[in-house]
Design an enzyme around this catalytic site. Structure first.
Site, PDB file in Angstrom:
ATOM      1  N   CYS A  43       0.812  -1.221   0.000  1.00  0.00           N
ATOM      2  CA  CYS A  43       0.000   0.000   0.000  1.00  0.00           C
ATOM      3  C   CYS A  43       0.844   1.268   0.000  1.00  0.00           C
ATOM      4  O   CYS A  43       0.615   2.193  -0.791  1.00  0.00           O
ATOM      5  CB  CYS A  43      -0.975  -0.005   1.171  1.00  0.00           C
ATOM      6  SG  CYS A  43      -0.218   0.000   2.810  1.00  0.00           S
ATOM      7  N   HIS A  53      -2.427   1.072   6.787  1.00  0.00           N
ATOM      8  CA  HIS A  53      -2.810   1.093   5.374  1.00  0.00           C
ATOM      9  C   HIS A  53      -2.902   2.536   4.897  1.00  0.00           C
ATOM     10  O   HIS A  53      -3.171   3.455   5.688  1.00  0.00           O
ATOM     11  CB  HIS A  53      -4.148   0.377   5.176  1.00  0.00           C
ATOM     12  CG  HIS A  53      -4.523   0.145   3.749  1.00  0.00           C
ATOM     13  ND1 HIS A  53      -3.750  -0.598   2.875  1.00  0.00           N
ATOM     14  CD2 HIS A  53      -5.603   0.570   3.021  1.00  0.00           C
ATOM     15  CE1 HIS A  53      -4.329  -0.635   1.696  1.00  0.00           C
ATOM     16  NE2 HIS A  53      -5.452   0.075   1.748  1.00  0.00           N
ATOM     17  N   HIS A  85      -5.834   2.434  -4.111  1.00  0.00           N
ATOM     18  CA  HIS A  85      -4.899   1.846  -3.157  1.00  0.00           C
ATOM     19  C   HIS A  85      -4.512   0.441  -3.605  1.00  0.00           C
ATOM     20  O   HIS A  85      -5.175  -0.166  -4.461  1.00  0.00           O
ATOM     21  CB  HIS A  85      -5.511   1.814  -1.754  1.00  0.00           C
ATOM     22  CG  HIS A  85      -6.806   1.057  -1.647  1.00  0.00           C
ATOM     23  ND1 HIS A  85      -7.086   0.181  -0.634  1.00  0.00           N
ATOM     24  CD2 HIS A  85      -7.928   1.040  -2.441  1.00  0.00           C
ATOM     25  CE1 HIS A  85      -8.293  -0.329  -0.782  1.00  0.00           C
ATOM     26  NE2 HIS A  85      -8.822   0.183  -1.876  1.00  0.00           N
TER      27      HIS A  85
END
Length: 397
Positions: free
Chosen positions: A275, A335, A347
Site C-alpha cells: 500500500c 494502510h 490503493h
C-alpha cells in the site's frame, strides 16, 4: 580488644564496598539512560537510522560497543558524558566501515532490487529500489551489503542488485546525462533490431544516456552494459524534470496506470507494490520522494481531516487507515490510499484498485472506511520528510 577492632574494620570495609558498588550501579544506570535519550533523539525509527549500543562493565570500567551511522549522535553522547563526569572507553564502530575501502556508494543495477530485512534471501522483503537509484553503503556481511536508500530506509541487498562505486564514480554517475523510463514496464535491448533483451525495465528507472537516433536511446547501465531503449517509452531525465507539473491531475493519471498491479509486501516498483510502496511510487513518478511506510508517511505533509469529513479532501491527498487510539492502546497506521475525487480513493489491496467511501457505490469499502484515521496533504507542501527531485540531488554523503 584486637578481635573487636578487626570486626569493626571488616564492617567498615563492607560498608565502603557497598557504597562504591552503589555509586557504580547508579553511574551505569545514568549511562544507559543517556544512551537511550540520545537514541530517542537521533534514531527514533530503526528503519531509517542505526544506533545499536551496549554498555560493557569490566574491571577497568565502562566500555561502549556497537555500531551507528550517526557520528553526530556519538559526539553529542560523548559531550554529555563528559559534562556528567562519566568515564567510558569508546569502541563504537561508525558506519560506513573501513572494510569497504572507500566503496561507500552504489547504484541499483537491476530493474528492481529486492532489499531484505536481514542479509539472506529468505528474510522479509523490506522494500525495493529501482534501477539507477543512488544508495549509501554502510557495511558488508558475507556477500550482502547494508545500504540506505534516498528515503533513508535501511535494508540489505545482495551483490547482484548494486554496482559499488567510490566517491568520484558516484559523482560521475550523478552528473551524467540520463534517461528515465516512463512506461509502466518494458525492456532494454542489446541492439536496435530489438531482438535480444538486456534487462527488464520498470517505471522510474534511470540509465546513463550515451547517444540517440530517431527511434532509440543508447544507454549504459551502472555496471557498464550498453543497451537500447525505445524513445517512445522514455524521456531525457532533465526534460522530464522540467516538465513536471506537480499538480493533482498528474498524480491521479499516474495512479491509474498501475491499475491491477499485484500487491507485494515490500514492493515499491511497477512489478508489485504494497500500500505505501504504491503511494510512494505514484509520488516518485511525479518528482517527489516521500517516506517509505504508511506509518512514516502519516507524519509528512499537512493535516486535512480526522473525522471522516471527506468533503475537505483534494485529489492526491493520502488517506490513512488502521487501529484507532484507545485509553490502553495507541493509534496504529497499517494502510494508506490516495484520494482521486468523486468520493473515491485508489490503493493497493490484493491489487491496485479503486474504492469508494460512498455507502451507495458498488465499490464501497466498508472495511477501510470503518478503520479510517486521518488524511494528509503532501503535494507542494514544505516538509523535511518530503524531497522535491527538482531541488534535491540523490544522496551523496
Amino acid at each position: 580488644m584486637k578481635g573487636i577492632f578487626l570486626k569493626r574494620s571488616f564492617v567498615l570495609i563492607l560498608i565502603t564496598l557497598n557504597t562504591a558498588c552503589g555509586v557504580h550501579i547508579d553511574e551505569k544506570k545514568l549511562l544507559v539512560k543517556e544512551i537511550e535519550s540520545i537514541k530517542n533523539t537521533f534514531a527514533p525509527d530503526k528503519r531509517t537510522a542505526l544506533f545499536n549500543l551496549e554498555v560493557l562493565d569490566g574491571p577497568s570500567g565502562f566500555t561502549l560497543v556497537g555500531e551507528t551511522n550517526l557520528p553526530l549522535a556519538i559526539d553529542t553522547l560523548n559531550t554529555i558524558l563528559k559534562e556528567k563526569g562519566i568515564s567510558v572507553t569508546n569502541e563504537i564502530k561508525i558506519l560506513p566501515t573501513l572494510e569497504l575501502e572507500g566503496m561507500t556508494k552504489a547504484v541499483i543495477n537491476i530493474s528492481a532490487a529486492n532489499l531484505r530485512s536481514n542479509p539472506k534471501h529468505s528474510a522479509e522483503l523490506a522494500t525495493q529500489a529501482t534501477l539507477g537509484t543512488v544508495v549509501n553503503v554502510l557495511k558488508k556481511e558475507g556477500d550482502w551489503y547494508l545500504i540506505q536508500t534516498p528515503d533513508k530506509y535501511l535494508a540489505w541487498v545482495d551483490p547482484g542488485g548494486i554496482q559499488l562505486m567510490n566517491t568520484q564514480s558516484i559523482k560521475n554517475w550523478i552528473m551524467a546525462d540520463k534517461i528515465i523510463y516512463v512506461n509502466t514496464y518494458g525492456h532494454a535491448f542489446n541492439s536496435i533490431e530489438a531482438e535480444g533483451r538486456t534487462s527488464d525495465i520498470v517505471a522510474g528507472s534511470l540509465l546513463k544516456l550515451v547517444s540517440s537516433d530517431d527511434e532509440f536511446y543508447k544507454v549504459e547501465f551502472p555496471d557498464g552494459r550498453q543497451s537500447y531503449i525505445l524513445k517512445t517509452e522514455a524521456e531525457k531525465y532533465n526534460t522530464w524534470l522540467s516538465n513536471l507539473s506537480f499538480n493533482t491531475d498528474s498524480l491521479v493519471a499516474t495512479s491509474k496506470t498501475l491499475m491491477g498491479v499485484p500487491y507485494l509486501w515490500g514492493g515499491t516498483s511497477t512489478k508489485g507494490v504494497d500500500c505505501s510502496g504504491y503511494t510512494k511510487t505514484i509520488y516518485y513518478l511525479n518528482g517527489m520522494v516521500i517516506p517509505r511506510d504508511a506509518s512514516q508517511q502519516v507524519h509528512a505533509g499537512k493535516p486535512i481531516d480526522s473525522i471522516a469529513d471527506f468533503s475537505k479532501l483534494k485529489k492526491g491527498d493520502l488517506l490513512f487507515f488502521g487501529r484507532k487510539a484507545t485509553e490502553s492502546t495507541s493509534e496504529k497506521v497499517v494502510h494508506v490510499g490516495m484520494w482521486i475525487g468523486d468520493n473515491q480513493f485508489i490503493h493497493s489491496s490484493e491489487m491496485v484498485r479503486i474504492s469508494s467511501v460512498d455507502k451507495n457505490a458498488p465499490n464501497y469499502d466498508a472495511f477501510n472506511v470503518g478503520r479510517y484515521l486521518r488524511t494528509k496533504r503532501l503535494l507542494n507542501e514544505e516538509d523535511p520528510l518530503l524531497q522535491n527531485l527538482n531541488i534535491t540531488m540523490p544522496i551523496t554523503d
